[in-house]
Motif scaffolding. Structure first.
Motif, PDB file in Angstrom:
ATOM      1  N   ASP A 135       0.867  -1.179   0.000  1.00 48.80           N
ATOM      2  CA  ASP A 135       0.000   0.000   0.000  1.00 48.80           C
ATOM      3  C   ASP A 135       0.905   1.229   0.000  1.00 48.80           C
ATOM      4  OD1 ASP A 135      -1.634   2.191   0.665  1.00 48.80           O
ATOM      5  OD2 ASP A 135      -3.008   0.904   1.803  1.00 48.80           O
ATOM      6  N   THR A 136       0.879   1.987  -1.100  1.00 46.81           N
ATOM      7  CA  THR A 136       1.819   3.099  -1.254  1.00 46.81           C
ATOM      8  C   THR A 136       1.593   4.222  -0.232  1.00 46.81           C
ATOM      9  OG1 THR A 136       0.374   4.014  -2.954  1.00 46.81           O
ATOM     10  CG2 THR A 136       2.245   2.688  -3.700  1.00 46.81           C
ATOM     11  N   ARG A 137       0.445   4.200   0.453  1.00 43.40           N
ATOM     12  CA  ARG A 137       0.244   5.204   1.514  1.00 43.40           C
ATOM     13  C   ARG A 137       1.288   5.042   2.610  1.00 43.40           C
ATOM     14  NH1 ARG A 137      -5.823   4.299   3.212  1.00 43.40           N
ATOM     15  NH2 ARG A 137      -5.080   2.166   2.915  1.00 43.40           N
ATOM     16  N   ALA A 138       1.877   3.839   2.736  1.00 44.78           N
ATOM     17  CA  ALA A 138       2.911   3.600   3.756  1.00 44.78           C
ATOM     18  C   ALA A 138       4.074   4.576   3.567  1.00 44.78           C
ATOM     19  CB  ALA A 138       3.410   2.156   3.680  1.00 44.78           C
ATOM     20  N   ALA A 177      -1.459   5.616  16.814  1.00 41.30           N
ATOM     21  CA  ALA A 177      -0.680   6.261  15.758  1.00 41.30           C
ATOM     22  C   ALA A 177      -1.240   7.636  15.428  1.00 41.30           C
ATOM     23  CB  ALA A 177      -0.681   5.380  14.506  1.00 41.30           C
ATOM     24  N   THR A 178      -0.353   8.604  15.246  1.00 43.60           N
ATOM     25  CA  THR A 178      -0.765   9.955  14.850  1.00 43.60           C
ATOM     26  C   THR A 178      -0.020  10.350  13.574  1.00 43.60           C
ATOM     27  OG1 THR A 178       0.988  11.081  16.088  1.00 43.60           O
ATOM     28  CG2 THR A 178      -1.076  10.626  17.280  1.00 43.60           C
ATOM     29  N   GLU A 179      -0.426  11.486  13.012  1.00 43.00           N
ATOM     30  CA  GLU A 179       0.224  11.960  11.794  1.00 43.00           C
ATOM     31  C   GLU A 179       1.693  12.274  12.041  1.00 43.00           C
ATOM     32  OE1 GLU A 179      -1.019  15.487   8.921  1.00 43.00           O
ATOM     33  OE2 GLU A 179      -2.730  14.230   9.515  1.00 43.00           O
ATOM     34  N   THR A 180       2.006  12.824  13.226  1.00 43.10           N
ATOM     35  CA  THR A 180       3.398  13.199  13.503  1.00 43.10           C
ATOM     36  C   THR A 180       4.208  12.023  14.050  1.00 43.10           C
ATOM     37  OG1 THR A 180       2.593  14.090  15.598  1.00 43.10           O
ATOM     38  CG2 THR A 180       3.050  15.674  13.845  1.00 43.10           C
ATOM     39  N   VAL A 181       3.553  11.082  14.745  1.00 39.57           N
ATOM     40  CA  VAL A 181       4.254   9.892  15.241  1.00 39.57           C
ATOM     41  C   VAL A 181       3.463   8.642  14.849  1.00 39.57           C
ATOM     42  CG1 VAL A 181       5.320   8.760  17.220  1.00 39.57           C
ATOM     43  CG2 VAL A 181       5.161  11.249  17.188  1.00 39.57           C
ATOM     44  N   PRO A 182       3.715   8.151  13.629  1.00 38.59           N
ATOM     45  CA  PRO A 182       3.018   6.952  13.176  1.00 38.59           C
ATOM     46  C   PRO A 182       3.551   5.689  13.857  1.00 38.59           C
ATOM     47  CG  PRO A 182       4.487   7.779  11.461  1.00 38.59           C
ATOM     48  CD  PRO A 182       4.600   8.714  12.619  1.00 38.59           C
ATOM     49  N   VAL A 183       2.872   4.584  13.611  1.00 38.67           N
ATOM     50  CA  VAL A 183       3.269   3.290  14.169  1.00 38.67           C
ATOM     51  C   VAL A 183       3.490   2.315  13.022  1.00 38.67           C
ATOM     52  CG1 VAL A 183       2.462   1.288  15.533  1.00 38.67           C
ATOM     53  CG2 VAL A 183       2.044   3.616  16.370  1.00 38.67           C
ATOM     54  N   ILE A 184       4.567   1.519  13.122  1.00 36.89           N
ATOM     55  CA  ILE A 184       4.752   0.372  12.232  1.00 36.89           C
ATOM     56  C   ILE A 184       4.503  -0.849  13.093  1.00 36.89           C
ATOM     57  CG2 ILE A 184       6.380  -0.978  10.847  1.00 36.89           C
ATOM     58  CD1 ILE A 184       7.907   1.648  10.298  1.00 36.89           C
ATOM     59  N   HIS A 185       3.501  -1.623  12.733  1.00 40.42           N
ATOM     60  CA  HIS A 185       3.136  -2.808  13.515  1.00 40.42           C
ATOM     61  C   HIS A 185       3.600  -4.057  12.767  1.00 40.42           C
ATOM     62  CE1 HIS A 185       1.075  -5.647  15.973  1.00 40.42           C
ATOM     63  NE2 HIS A 185       0.107  -5.895  15.110  1.00 40.42           N
ATOM     64  N   ARG A 243       1.832  -8.912   3.329  1.00 42.02           N
ATOM     65  CA  ARG A 243       1.601  -7.627   2.666  1.00 42.02           C
ATOM     66  C   ARG A 243       1.934  -6.473   3.597  1.00 42.02           C
ATOM     67  NH1 ARG A 243      -4.982  -7.627   2.516  1.00 42.02           N
ATOM     68  NH2 ARG A 243      -5.293  -7.511   4.758  1.00 42.02           N
ATOM     69  N   ILE A 244       2.007  -5.287   2.994  1.00 42.46           N
ATOM     70  CA  ILE A 244       2.184  -4.052   3.753  1.00 42.46           C
ATOM     71  C   ILE A 244       0.895  -3.259   3.553  1.00 42.46           C
ATOM     72  CG2 ILE A 244       3.500  -1.914   3.968  1.00 42.46           C
ATOM     73  CD1 ILE A 244       5.912  -3.567   2.793  1.00 42.46           C
ATOM     74  N   SER A 245       0.148  -3.106   4.644  1.00 41.90           N
ATOM     75  CA  SER A 245      -1.134  -2.410   4.542  1.00 41.90           C
ATOM     76  C   SER A 245      -1.132  -1.206   5.485  1.00 41.90           C
ATOM     77  CB  SER A 245      -2.280  -3.369   4.868  1.00 41.90           C
ATOM     78  OG  SER A 245      -2.094  -3.941   6.142  1.00 41.90           O
ATOM     79  N   VAL A 246      -2.157  -0.381   5.348  1.00 41.12           N
ATOM     80  CA  VAL A 246      -2.238   0.863   6.110  1.00 41.12           C
ATOM     81  C   VAL A 246      -3.612   0.983   6.743  1.00 41.12           C
ATOM     82  CG1 VAL A 246      -2.303   3.377   5.876  1.00 41.12           C
ATOM     83  CG2 VAL A 246      -0.518   2.081   4.718  1.00 41.12           C
ATOM     84  N   GLU A 247      -3.622   1.343   8.036  1.00 42.49           N
ATOM     85  CA  GLU A 247      -4.862   1.704   8.729  1.00 42.49           C
ATOM     86  C   GLU A 247      -4.619   3.025   9.426  1.00 42.49           C
ATOM     87  OE1 GLU A 247      -6.155  -1.282  11.536  1.00 42.49           O
ATOM     88  OE2 GLU A 247      -6.151  -2.839   9.985  1.00 42.49           O
ATOM     89  N   GLY A 248      -5.244   4.080   8.964  1.00 44.34           N
ATOM     90  CA  GLY A 248      -5.010   5.404   9.550  1.00 44.34           C
ATOM     91  C   GLY A 248      -3.556   5.789   9.380  1.00 44.34           C
ATOM     92  N   ASN A 249      -2.876   6.080  10.502  1.00 44.91           N
ATOM     93  CA  ASN A 249      -1.451   6.426  10.468  1.00 44.91           C
ATOM     94  C   ASN A 249      -0.581   5.254  10.894  1.00 44.91           C
ATOM     95  OD1 ASN A 249      -1.484   9.306   9.676  1.00 44.91           O
ATOM     96  ND2 ASN A 249      -2.726   9.485  11.532  1.00 44.91           N
ATOM     97  N   CYS A 250      -1.106   4.047  10.698  1.00 42.79           N
ATOM     98  CA  CYS A 250      -0.392   2.836  11.105  1.00 42.79           C
ATOM     99  C   CYS A 250      -0.058   1.993   9.869  1.00 42.79           C
ATOM    100  CB  CYS A 250      -1.272   2.024  12.059  1.00 42.79           C
ATOM    101  SG  CYS A 250      -0.453   0.583  12.742  1.00 42.79           S
ATOM    102  N   ILE A 251       1.194   1.590   9.790  1.00 43.61           N
ATOM    103  CA  ILE A 251       1.651   0.704   8.711  1.00 43.61           C
ATOM    104  C   ILE A 251       1.741  -0.695   9.296  1.00 43.61           C
ATOM    105  CG2 ILE A 251       3.548   0.164   7.132  1.00 43.61           C
ATOM    106  CD1 ILE A 251       4.263   3.243   7.456  1.00 43.61           C
ATOM    107  N   ILE A 252       1.066  -1.644   8.665  1.00 47.57           N
ATOM    108  CA  ILE A 252       1.060  -3.010   9.188  1.00 47.57           C
ATOM    109  C   ILE A 252       1.892  -3.893   8.267  1.00 47.57           C
ATOM    110  CG2 ILE A 252      -0.373  -4.999   9.804  1.00 47.57           C
ATOM    111  CD1 ILE A 252      -2.638  -2.675  10.050  1.00 47.57           C
TER     112      ILE A 252
END
Length: 169
Positions: free
Chosen positions: A43-46, A119-127, A135-144
């Motif tokens: 997911d290119t949003r990552a 996760a926030t816009e300024t401090v995202p989370v990589i789970h 896969r690499i997916s995105v939920e909000g400001n979180c990269i899974i």
């Protein structure tokens, strides 16, 4: 091995082969070559989530007392992020997705707890997580980063890193 304008050199670390690529005078290490990663669902949003941030939480589930292979791999990948992302100006705060339980190894009491919900816009989370689909997916400001096996988790890690440093798109 070449990928576009980039040259990857193979090296051994203990009993593991790694690839090194030099970008802007800095070396980055991967487990796989880019052409082995092109088919990963990404997911290119990552990329845009991490663009311009200077800190990210890299979160794993609390390792269990029985120390499964999955727990070990999650921790190794989190450690790799801690090594590699500062080279592109992103500080990594290691964290857990939920508080340790009776089943967890001891010594986790002081670990930060940051899940995707935090996760926030300024401090995202990589789970980093075991998943049925790699896969690499995105939920909000979180990269899974989801991997169906330990090897698949190394592949999604490499895919994200190589995209962040500009080798892959």
């Amino acid at each position: 091995s070449k990928y576009g304008k980039y040259t990857f050199t193979q090296q051994t670390r203990g009993d593991v082969y790694i690839w090194r690529v030099k970008i802007d005078g800095k070396f980055f290490e991967t487990y796989f070559l880019p052409d082995e990663l092109e088919l990963i669902d990404y997911d290119t949003r990552a990329t845009s989530i991490l663009d311009g941030v200077n800190m990210v939480h890299v979160s794993i589930d609390p390792p269990s007392a029985i120390r499964s292979q999955e727990d070990e791999i999650d921790a190794v990948i989190r450690y790799q992020f801690q090594n590699e992302l500062p080279r592109i100006g992103v500080y990594v705060a290691p964290s857990l997705t939920y508080p340790p339980t009776n089943e967890s190894i001891s010594g986790l009491e002081n670990e930060l707890v940051m899940s995707c919900e935090d996760a926030t816009e300024t401090v995202p989370v990589i789970h980093i997580t075991q998943a049925n689909i790699t896969r690499i997916s995105v939920e909000g400001n979180c990269i899974i980063l989801g991997g169906a096996s330990p090897q698949e988790l190394y592949r999604v890690y490499d895919r994200l890193l190589l995209t962040l440093i500009g080798v892959m798109t």
